[in-house]
Write an enzyme that holds these catalytic residues in place. Structure first.
Site, PDB file in Angstrom:
ATOM      1  N   ASP A  49      72.541  27.275  57.808  1.00 36.95           N
ATOM      2  CA  ASP A  49      72.115  27.929  56.576  1.00 36.95           C
ATOM      3  C   ASP A  49      72.429  26.998  55.419  1.00 36.95           C
ATOM      4  O   ASP A  49      73.452  26.300  55.433  1.00 36.95           O
ATOM      5  CB  ASP A  49      72.862  29.262  56.396  1.00 36.95           C
ATOM      6  CG  ASP A  49      72.118  30.221  55.479  1.00 36.95           C
ATOM      7  OD1 ASP A  49      71.935  29.890  54.292  1.00 36.95           O
ATOM      8  OD2 ASP A  49      71.713  31.297  55.951  1.00 36.95           O
ATOM      9  N   TYR A  90      53.677  32.803  49.678  1.00 35.38           N
ATOM     10  CA  TYR A  90      54.667  33.152  50.709  1.00 35.38           C
ATOM     11  C   TYR A  90      53.960  33.538  52.003  1.00 35.38           C
ATOM     12  O   TYR A  90      54.226  32.982  53.071  1.00 35.38           O
ATOM     13  CB  TYR A  90      55.570  34.290  50.231  1.00 35.38           C
ATOM     14  CG  TYR A  90      56.290  34.969  51.378  1.00 35.38           C
ATOM     15  CD1 TYR A  90      57.179  34.269  52.180  1.00 35.38           C
ATOM     16  CD2 TYR A  90      56.051  36.319  51.677  1.00 35.38           C
ATOM     17  CE1 TYR A  90      57.823  34.886  53.255  1.00 35.38           C
ATOM     18  CE2 TYR A  90      56.692  36.939  52.738  1.00 35.38           C
ATOM     19  CZ  TYR A  90      57.573  36.213  53.524  1.00 35.38           C
ATOM     20  OH  TYR A  90      58.194  36.824  54.588  1.00 35.38           O
ATOM     21  N   ARG A 143      51.054  44.426  39.915  1.00 37.62           N
ATOM     22  CA  ARG A 143      51.385  43.007  40.014  1.00 37.62           C
ATOM     23  C   ARG A 143      50.315  42.276  40.809  1.00 37.62           C
ATOM     24  O   ARG A 143      49.717  42.836  41.727  1.00 37.62           O
ATOM     25  CB  ARG A 143      52.737  42.815  40.710  1.00 37.62           C
ATOM     26  CG  ARG A 143      53.912  43.373  39.963  1.00 37.62           C
ATOM     27  CD  ARG A 143      55.223  43.077  40.668  1.00 37.62           C
ATOM     28  NE  ARG A 143      55.245  43.619  42.030  1.00 37.62           N
ATOM     29  CZ  ARG A 143      56.331  43.644  42.789  1.00 37.62           C
ATOM     30  NH1 ARG A 143      57.465  43.158  42.334  1.00 37.62           N
ATOM     31  NH2 ARG A 143      56.297  44.157  44.007  1.00 37.62           N
ATOM     32  N   ILE A 155      68.201  39.411  57.048  1.00 34.27           N
ATOM     33  CA  ILE A 155      67.878  39.684  58.451  1.00 34.27           C
ATOM     34  C   ILE A 155      68.774  38.861  59.372  1.00 34.27           C
ATOM     35  O   ILE A 155      69.275  39.357  60.387  1.00 34.27           O
ATOM     36  CB  ILE A 155      66.396  39.397  58.743  1.00 34.27           C
ATOM     37  CG1 ILE A 155      65.481  40.195  57.813  1.00 34.27           C
ATOM     38  CG2 ILE A 155      66.070  39.737  60.196  1.00 34.27           C
ATOM     39  CD1 ILE A 155      64.005  39.941  58.018  1.00 34.27           C
ATOM     40  N   ILE A 168      67.306  22.906  56.882  1.00 37.98           N
ATOM     41  CA  ILE A 168      66.676  22.515  58.145  1.00 37.98           C
ATOM     42  C   ILE A 168      65.650  21.402  57.965  1.00 37.98           C
ATOM     43  O   ILE A 168      65.215  20.795  58.944  1.00 37.98           O
ATOM     44  CB  ILE A 168      66.041  23.714  58.871  1.00 37.98           C
ATOM     45  CG1 ILE A 168      64.962  24.388  58.026  1.00 37.98           C
ATOM     46  CG2 ILE A 168      67.105  24.712  59.297  1.00 37.98           C
ATOM     47  CD1 ILE A 168      64.184  25.448  58.784  1.00 37.98           C
ATOM     48  N   PHE A 188      64.821  32.284  60.973  1.00 39.16           N
ATOM     49  CA  PHE A 188      64.695  33.129  59.789  1.00 39.16           C
ATOM     50  C   PHE A 188      64.665  32.321  58.497  1.00 39.16           C
ATOM     51  O   PHE A 188      64.287  32.862  57.451  1.00 39.16           O
ATOM     52  CB  PHE A 188      65.861  34.119  59.707  1.00 39.16           C
ATOM     53  CG  PHE A 188      65.966  35.058  60.859  1.00 39.16           C
ATOM     54  CD1 PHE A 188      65.094  36.128  60.989  1.00 39.16           C
ATOM     55  CD2 PHE A 188      66.945  34.891  61.835  1.00 39.16           C
ATOM     56  CE1 PHE A 188      65.187  37.004  62.061  1.00 39.16           C
ATOM     57  CE2 PHE A 188      67.047  35.766  62.906  1.00 39.16           C
ATOM     58  CZ  PHE A 188      66.165  36.814  63.018  1.00 39.16           C
ATOM     59  N   LYS A 223      53.665  31.479  55.720  1.00 34.24           N
ATOM     60  CA  LYS A 223      54.013  32.042  57.025  1.00 34.24           C
ATOM     61  C   LYS A 223      52.822  31.978  57.982  1.00 34.24           C
ATOM     62  O   LYS A 223      52.981  31.708  59.181  1.00 34.24           O
ATOM     63  CB  LYS A 223      54.481  33.495  56.857  1.00 34.24           C
ATOM     64  CG  LYS A 223      55.884  33.633  56.290  1.00 34.24           C
ATOM     65  CD  LYS A 223      56.933  33.183  57.290  1.00 34.24           C
ATOM     66  CE  LYS A 223      58.336  33.565  56.865  1.00 34.24           C
ATOM     67  NZ  LYS A 223      59.364  33.211  57.862  1.00 34.24           N
TER      68      LYS A 223
END
Length: 352
Positions: A35, A153, A296, A16, A64, A85, A157
């Site tokens: 990055d 995950y 899964r 992205i 970061i 991102f 977030k």
């Protein structure tokens, strides 16, 4: 407050992030990229510059979570806003590595907020995920629906969103636009940019492309007994170019109102795995072989976005459909049979 002009993009070499950098450069923004190359590759940014016809302002190789290095980036540039991102993003991998996912995603966001605050930067566009919603039996998921993440995950977030909302409650100078994307897919129509994650591929369209190009023998369809018309899971796929256009549009709306604001990003239409297989077979001109495998852990029958809010508030509408996503994914794969890192035309099949 004027619209931001210099944007720091974390994870700017990722899927992205790289497409976003092209879009920002195309629209006159100055772009600073940080990055750590965990998901991106160095040559991607040269492709970004080739497509945009402009140079990225600066590129920094750093994680970061390295607060001193990140603070140094802000000290060297007059950053107006941040697009965030940088994250670990595989739901399946997060089941094996929950600590690593919280460390990278929540720890990285905390370090970023510290650097932003230290240097007086208070505008953030945060890339989140629609997978944090509780599984819906039927129907689109709206921003007001409850969060109940089912893998580390998505949970990481959601933790970042809670952190950002809390910051905005206590520091009124902050504006955060949180974009919960559902399933970004496709590639740049030029074929120069696409989705190429390191390690085993667990997203559908790139997996289909690997089968079509001969890197895998067949696609594994996880679950054929869901309560859906053809028994396979239904997801909301949105073209990567529609996704990044929404992120760029967010910059125009950072001045609308302070605080935290959440929007879904999707097409508002669900398609099943087998429908995607059929569409990709049309795009590549051959039937893509597949087999049904057990479900899964963490997968759900259906996950589709309600995108009325972003349409009403910003006038954003996705302009590309599933056929466009399949065509562009295949275009990227044909030019990069083994991905960015090794584009030799022939190589051994990858066991699925």
């Amino acid at each position: 407050m004027s619209a931001p002009s210099t944007i720091l993009v974390t994870g700017g070499a990722g899927f992205i992030g790289s497409h976003t950098c092209v879009d920002l450069l195309d629209h006159g923004y100055e772009v600073i990229v940080v990055d750590n190359w965990s998901a991106g590759v160095r040559q991607v940014l040269a492709r970004v510059e080739r497509l945009a016809g402009r140079f990225v302002g600066a590129v920094y190789e750093l994680d970061i979570r390295d607060r001193r290095a990140l603070s140094g980036v802000f000290a060297r540039h007059a950053v107006d806003a941040v697009m965030h991102f940088a994250a670990l993003t595989s739901a399946q991998a997060s089941l094996r590595m929950p600590v690593e996912y919280y460390d990278a995603n929540v720890g990285g966001t905390t370090a970023l907020l510290n650097a932003m605050h230290e240097h007086g930067v208070h505008q953030l566009v945060f890339s989140s995920t629609g997978s944090l919603y509780a599984a819906a039996a039927t129907g689109p998921l709206a921003e007001t629906d409850p969060a109940r993440p089912e893998d580390p995950y998505a949970a990481s977030k959601w933790a970042c969103e809670q952190l950002l909302a809390d910051i905005c409650r206590h520091r009124p100078e902050y504006t955060v636009l949180c974009l919960r994307h559902f399933t970004p897919a496709g590639a740049h129509p030029s074929g120069l940019l696409g989705e190429d994650r390191p390690g085993p591929q667990d997203t559908l369209l790139p997996s289909l492309a690997q089968v079509a190009v001969g890197r895998r023998r067949r696609l594994r369809v996880y679950g054929g007994d869901y309560p859906t018309p053809d028994g396979t899971g239904i997801r909301d796929y949105v073209h990567i170019l529609d996704t990044v256009e929404a992120h760029r549009l967010a910059l125009d709306h950072l001045a609308d109102a302070p605080g935290m604001h959440v929007y879904n990003l999707g097409r508002g239409q669900g398609v099943s795995v087998l429908e995607v297989v059929a569409a990709f077979s049309r795009a590549c001109g051959r039937l893509v072989p597949y087999e049904i495998a057990p479900r899964r852990l963490g997968d759900t029958a259906e996950r589709v976005a309600d995108v009325r809010a972003i349409g009403q508030d910003w006038g954003w509408r996705p302009r590309r459909d599933l056929d466009d996503m399949c065509r562009d994914t295949w275009g990227f794969q044909r030019l990069h049979p083994l991905g960015y890192r090794n584009s030799a035309p022939n190589g051994p099949p990858v066991e699925d």
